[in-house]
Design a protein around this motif. Structure first.
Motif, PDB file in Angstrom:
ATOM      1  N   LYS A 315      13.413 -11.129 -36.421  1.00 14.67           N
ATOM      2  CA  LYS A 315      12.594 -12.201 -35.844  1.00 14.67           C
ATOM      3  C   LYS A 315      13.480 -13.368 -35.389  1.00 14.67           C
ATOM      4  O   LYS A 315      13.180 -14.542 -35.592  1.00 14.67           O
ATOM      5  CB  LYS A 315      11.558 -12.701 -36.861  1.00 14.67           C
ATOM      6  CG  LYS A 315      10.711 -11.586 -37.473  1.00 14.67           C
ATOM      7  CD  LYS A 315      10.027 -10.723 -36.409  1.00 14.67           C
ATOM      8  CE  LYS A 315       9.253  -9.561 -37.028  1.00 14.67           C
ATOM      9  NZ  LYS A 315       8.780  -8.584 -36.011  1.00 14.67           N
ATOM     10  N   THR A 316      14.596 -12.988 -34.771  1.00 13.37           N
ATOM     11  CA  THR A 316      15.599 -13.951 -34.319  1.00 13.37           C
ATOM     12  C   THR A 316      16.038 -13.590 -32.907  1.00 13.37           C
ATOM     13  O   THR A 316      16.429 -12.443 -32.663  1.00 13.37           O
ATOM     14  CB  THR A 316      16.830 -13.936 -35.251  1.00 13.37           C
ATOM     15  OG1 THR A 316      16.420 -14.307 -36.575  1.00 13.37           O
ATOM     16  CG2 THR A 316      17.894 -14.909 -34.771  1.00 13.37           C
ATOM     17  N   ASP A 317      15.981 -14.548 -31.997  1.00 11.74           N
ATOM     18  CA  ASP A 317      16.368 -14.288 -30.606  1.00 11.74           C
ATOM     19  C   ASP A 317      17.855 -14.601 -30.421  1.00 11.74           C
ATOM     20  O   ASP A 317      18.234 -15.723 -30.104  1.00 11.74           O
ATOM     21  CB  ASP A 317      15.509 -15.129 -29.653  1.00 11.74           C
ATOM     22  CG  ASP A 317      15.690 -14.719 -28.193  1.00 11.74           C
ATOM     23  OD1 ASP A 317      16.634 -13.953 -27.920  1.00 11.74           O
ATOM     24  OD2 ASP A 317      14.913 -15.167 -27.349  1.00 11.74           O
ATOM     25  N   PHE A 318      18.686 -13.589 -30.654  1.00 17.21           N
ATOM     26  CA  PHE A 318      20.133 -13.782 -30.505  1.00 17.21           C
ATOM     27  C   PHE A 318      20.513 -14.008 -29.041  1.00 17.21           C
ATOM     28  O   PHE A 318      21.531 -14.644 -28.755  1.00 17.21           O
ATOM     29  CB  PHE A 318      20.882 -12.568 -31.053  1.00 17.21           C
ATOM     30  CG  PHE A 318      20.749 -12.386 -32.535  1.00 17.21           C
ATOM     31  CD1 PHE A 318      21.515 -13.137 -33.410  1.00 17.21           C
ATOM     32  CD2 PHE A 318      19.856 -11.467 -33.064  1.00 17.21           C
ATOM     33  CE1 PHE A 318      21.396 -12.975 -34.789  1.00 17.21           C
ATOM     34  CE2 PHE A 318      19.729 -11.289 -34.432  1.00 17.21           C
ATOM     35  CZ  PHE A 318      20.497 -12.044 -35.298  1.00 17.21           C
ATOM     36  N   ALA A 319      19.717 -13.484 -28.106  1.00 19.55           N
ATOM     37  CA  ALA A 319      20.041 -13.622 -26.686  1.00 19.55           C
ATOM     38  C   ALA A 319      20.091 -15.091 -26.274  1.00 19.55           C
ATOM     39  O   ALA A 319      20.934 -15.489 -25.456  1.00 19.55           O
ATOM     40  CB  ALA A 319      19.026 -12.861 -25.835  1.00 19.55           C
ATOM     41  N   ILE A 320      19.215 -15.898 -26.821  1.00 17.05           N
ATOM     42  CA  ILE A 320      19.217 -17.334 -26.523  1.00 17.05           C
ATOM     43  C   ILE A 320      20.564 -17.943 -26.909  1.00 17.05           C
ATOM     44  O   ILE A 320      21.142 -18.760 -26.168  1.00 17.05           O
ATOM     45  CB  ILE A 320      18.080 -18.049 -27.277  1.00 17.05           C
ATOM     46  CG1 ILE A 320      16.710 -17.667 -26.685  1.00 17.05           C
ATOM     47  CG2 ILE A 320      18.277 -19.562 -27.254  1.00 17.05           C
ATOM     48  CD1 ILE A 320      16.399 -18.314 -25.359  1.00 17.05           C
ATOM     49  N   HIS A 321      21.087 -17.533 -28.059  1.00 20.79           N
ATOM     50  CA  HIS A 321      22.362 -18.060 -28.543  1.00 20.79           C
ATOM     51  C   HIS A 321      23.494 -17.708 -27.573  1.00 20.79           C
ATOM     52  O   HIS A 321      24.414 -18.512 -27.349  1.00 20.79           O
ATOM     53  CB  HIS A 321      22.644 -17.477 -29.927  1.00 20.79           C
ATOM     54  CG  HIS A 321      23.577 -18.291 -30.771  1.00 20.79           C
ATOM     55  ND1 HIS A 321      23.581 -19.672 -30.775  1.00 20.79           N
ATOM     56  CD2 HIS A 321      24.553 -17.909 -31.648  1.00 20.79           C
ATOM     57  CE1 HIS A 321      24.518 -20.104 -31.605  1.00 20.79           C
ATOM     58  NE2 HIS A 321      25.123 -19.055 -32.139  1.00 20.79           N
ATOM     59  N   VAL A 322      23.438 -16.513 -26.999  1.00 18.80           N
ATOM     60  CA  VAL A 322      24.448 -16.088 -26.031  1.00 18.80           C
ATOM     61  C   VAL A 322      24.373 -16.954 -24.771  1.00 18.80           C
ATOM     62  O   VAL A 322      25.406 -17.399 -24.237  1.00 18.80           O
ATOM     63  CB  VAL A 322      24.260 -14.596 -25.677  1.00 18.80           C
ATOM     64  CG1 VAL A 322      25.234 -14.174 -24.587  1.00 18.80           C
ATOM     65  CG2 VAL A 322      24.454 -13.730 -26.923  1.00 18.80           C
ATOM     66  N   ILE A 323      23.170 -17.212 -24.288  1.00 20.95           N
ATOM     67  CA  ILE A 323      23.013 -18.030 -23.078  1.00 20.95           C
ATOM     68  C   ILE A 323      23.478 -19.458 -23.321  1.00 20.95           C
ATOM     69  O   ILE A 323      24.126 -20.075 -22.456  1.00 20.95           O
ATOM     70  CB  ILE A 323      21.552 -18.003 -22.595  1.00 20.95           C
ATOM     71  CG1 ILE A 323      21.138 -16.570 -22.234  1.00 20.95           C
ATOM     72  CG2 ILE A 323      21.374 -18.929 -21.389  1.00 20.95           C
ATOM     73  CD1 ILE A 323      22.001 -15.887 -21.197  1.00 20.95           C
ATOM     74  N   VAL A 324      23.196 -20.014 -24.492  1.00 26.25           N
ATOM     75  CA  VAL A 324      23.665 -21.365 -24.826  1.00 26.25           C
ATOM     76  C   VAL A 324      25.194 -21.413 -24.786  1.00 26.25           C
ATOM     77  O   VAL A 324      25.796 -22.382 -24.299  1.00 26.25           O
ATOM     78  CB  VAL A 324      23.130 -21.803 -26.203  1.00 26.25           C
ATOM     79  CG1 VAL A 324      23.803 -23.097 -26.663  1.00 26.25           C
ATOM     80  CG2 VAL A 324      21.618 -21.998 -26.142  1.00 26.25           C
ATOM     81  N   ALA A 325      25.839 -20.357 -25.288  1.00 24.89           N
ATOM     82  CA  ALA A 325      27.303 -20.311 -25.253  1.00 24.89           C
ATOM     83  C   ALA A 325      27.818 -20.308 -23.815  1.00 24.89           C
ATOM     84  O   ALA A 325      28.850 -20.930 -23.514  1.00 24.89           O
ATOM     85  CB  ALA A 325      27.803 -19.070 -25.991  1.00 24.89           C
ATOM     86  N   LEU A 326      27.114 -19.639 -22.904  1.00 20.74           N
ATOM     87  CA  LEU A 326      27.518 -19.645 -21.494  1.00 20.74           C
ATOM     88  C   LEU A 326      27.313 -21.023 -20.875  1.00 20.74           C
ATOM     89  O   LEU A 326      28.122 -21.464 -20.041  1.00 20.74           O
ATOM     90  CB  LEU A 326      26.723 -18.588 -20.725  1.00 20.74           C
ATOM     91  CG  LEU A 326      27.014 -17.129 -21.112  1.00 20.74           C
ATOM     92  CD1 LEU A 326      26.098 -16.182 -20.338  1.00 20.74           C
ATOM     93  CD2 LEU A 326      28.474 -16.769 -20.872  1.00 20.74           C
ATOM     94  N   GLU A 327      26.262 -21.706 -21.273  1.00 10.99           N
ATOM     95  CA  GLU A 327      26.053 -23.088 -20.789  1.00 10.99           C
ATOM     96  C   GLU A 327      27.228 -23.964 -21.194  1.00 10.99           C
ATOM     97  O   GLU A 327      27.707 -24.793 -20.393  1.00 10.99           O
ATOM     98  CB  GLU A 327      24.755 -23.645 -21.382  1.00 10.99           C
ATOM     99  CG  GLU A 327      23.490 -22.954 -20.901  1.00 10.99           C
ATOM    100  CD  GLU A 327      22.262 -23.359 -21.695  1.00 10.99           C
ATOM    101  OE1 GLU A 327      21.171 -22.852 -21.386  1.00 10.99           O
ATOM    102  OE2 GLU A 327      22.393 -24.177 -22.633  1.00 10.99           O
ATOM    103  N   ASP A 328      27.705 -23.782 -22.422  1.00  7.78           N
ATOM    104  CA  ASP A 328      28.846 -24.578 -22.901  1.00  7.78           C
ATOM    105  C   ASP A 328      30.103 -24.274 -22.082  1.00  7.78           C
ATOM    106  O   ASP A 328      30.902 -25.179 -21.788  1.00  7.78           O
ATOM    107  CB  ASP A 328      29.102 -24.291 -24.380  1.00  7.78           C
ATOM    108  CG  ASP A 328      27.982 -24.793 -25.282  1.00  7.78           C
ATOM    109  OD1 ASP A 328      27.193 -25.659 -24.839  1.00  7.78           O
ATOM    110  OD2 ASP A 328      27.892 -24.311 -26.434  1.00  7.78           O
ATOM    111  N   LYS A 329      30.279 -23.024 -21.700  1.00  8.91           N
ATOM    112  CA  LYS A 329      31.446 -22.655 -20.891  1.00  8.91           C
ATOM    113  C   LYS A 329      31.382 -23.318 -19.519  1.00  8.91           C
ATOM    114  O   LYS A 329      32.405 -23.764 -18.978  1.00  8.91           O
ATOM    115  CB  LYS A 329      31.541 -21.130 -20.750  1.00  8.91           C
ATOM    116  CG  LYS A 329      31.834 -20.410 -22.050  1.00  8.91           C
ATOM    117  CD  LYS A 329      31.950 -18.920 -21.869  1.00  8.91           C
ATOM    118  CE  LYS A 329      31.914 -18.205 -23.199  1.00  8.91           C
ATOM    119  NZ  LYS A 329      32.951 -18.644 -24.153  1.00  8.91           N
ATOM    120  N   LEU A 330      30.192 -23.374 -18.956  1.00  5.33           N
ATOM    121  CA  LEU A 330      30.050 -24.009 -17.647  1.00  5.33           C
ATOM    122  C   LEU A 330      30.357 -25.503 -17.731  1.00  5.33           C
ATOM    123  O   LEU A 330      30.986 -26.067 -16.827  1.00  5.33           O
ATOM    124  CB  LEU A 330      28.637 -23.788 -17.096  1.00  5.33           C
ATOM    125  CG  LEU A 330      28.378 -24.327 -15.693  1.00  5.33           C
ATOM    126  CD1 LEU A 330      29.359 -23.737 -14.680  1.00  5.33           C
ATOM    127  CD2 LEU A 330      26.938 -24.031 -15.268  1.00  5.33           C
TER     128      LEU A 330
END
Length: 348
Positions: A315-330
């Motif tokens: 019951k955890t959306d790990f995909a959101i965490h991945v997208i947040v990491a990409l936002e940080d890279k940008l």
């Protein structure tokens, strides 16, 4: 931001794929999402790079099924963008799926990913790193302490001799390949089926023979790493056990294996820490480690899958965490420009 997902083909995508989960998470965070296929890149005479893409309409998609249906429609009428109009290029293709029928497509992501990175697009995983990892030989570049004893050869005599040294038997599989295709457990060097197995598996080129690890009967563990570290959210590790079907040595979900919750152990975390320096050095942003006992059997750096399954389990959306990491890279790219190489930015 605009994120482009590079896949083998839009037609073969499904609602259950991790790429679909990532696309859904990106759109839910307000980003623009496009899909790219191997034949979509255009390098023009003025050295500018363009790409033909399927653009997902901005919409409040509630499920991956809704997004997948919209993607199928979007693929019917692609649009052409300059590479500079894309912020992130996420390479999510499996080269082995194209190696036989479309060999020109197998390396397209790496080749054009390099060109995109040179033009300022953030490319993950880093294409130079992926170029090193286009076969299971990549595992041999990691410390011996985390790998099972392995032989790579096309000689049946060498393979027989290797099996003969290991009373618990060996796993034999193609050096190139994925999804559990042509993976066999050989109990002894005198196995009457070895010649037929050798003929079937060696048709794909070199073979790997790995010492059989008895713990494999209970399946392997897929542990996701992001930026070189175990992927965690809400106190949960992105990890699950892949249990083989009865009578099968393969744990792959595509090969009728099943997924179950797993407790991540100190041994698994030690393996992750042992491989972290090289993964970071190679620019491997998101990878899946396949672990049995105290050994690492494979590292999936192209299309590690299972995030939707993990979301259901924990019951955890790990995909959101991945997208947040990409936002940080940008954010970092905009601050540093191209002074920071793509391979470094990919794992920050």
């Amino acid at each position: 931001m605009r994120i482009a997902f590079f896949v083998n083909s839009i037609e073969s995508e499904t609602p259950g794929y991790t790429t679909t989960a990532l696309a859904l998470a990106a759109i839910q965070r307000g980003h623009s999402v496009v899909y790219v296929e191997p034949g979509d890149f255009i390098l023009r005479p003025d050295d500018s790079l363009a790409v033909s893409v399927a653009v997902l309409p901005d919409a409040p998609y509630k499920t991956s099924d809704k997004l997948h249906a919209a993607l199928k429609d979007a693929a019917k009428q692609k649009k052409t963008f300059a590479a500079s109009d894309i912020d992130i290029l996420f390479l999510r293709n499996d080269p082995s799926l194209d190696a036989t029928d479309r060999p020109w497509a197998a390396n397209a992501g790496v080749m054009f990913g390099r060109l995109a990175a040179e033009r300022g697009v953030i490319v993950v995983n880093d294409p130079d790193g992926l170029a090193q990892a286009q076969s299971k030989l990549y595992l041999q570049t990691f410390p011996e302490a985390v790998r099972p004893s392995t032989l790579i050869s096309r000689s049946i005599a060498e393979i027989r001799a290797f099996i003969d040294k290991h009373p618990k038997g060996c796993i034999v599989k193609p050096l190139q390949g994925s999804g559990g295709k042509n993976v066999f457990h050989i109990a002894t060097a005198t196995d009457s089926n070895l010649n037929q197995i050798f003929e079937a598996a060696s048709g794909d080129g070199y073979l790997i023979a790995q010492v059989y690890i008895p713990e494999a009967k209970a399946g392997d563990v897929r542990l996701f790493l992001m930026n070189g570290l175990p992927l965690m959210r809400d106190g949960n590790y992105a990890a699950f056990r892949r249990v083989p079907a009865k009578g099968d040595v393969r744990s792959n979900i595509h090969a009728a294996g099943t997924a179950r919750k797993v407790k991540v152990t100190d041994t698994m975390l030690r393996i992750a820490e042992m491989v972290r320096p090289k993964l970071v050095s190679d620019g491997m942003f998101l990878v899946g480690l396949d672990i049995v006992g105290d050994r690492l059997l494979e590292i999936n750096v192209f299309t590690p899958g299972g995030l939707i399954r993990l979301a259901d389990m924990y019951k955890t959306d790990f995909a959101i965490h991945v997208i947040v990491a990409l936002e940080d890279k940008l954010t970092l790219r905009r601050a540093y420009g191209q002074a920071m190489p793509n391979s470094r930015l990919a794992t920050l």
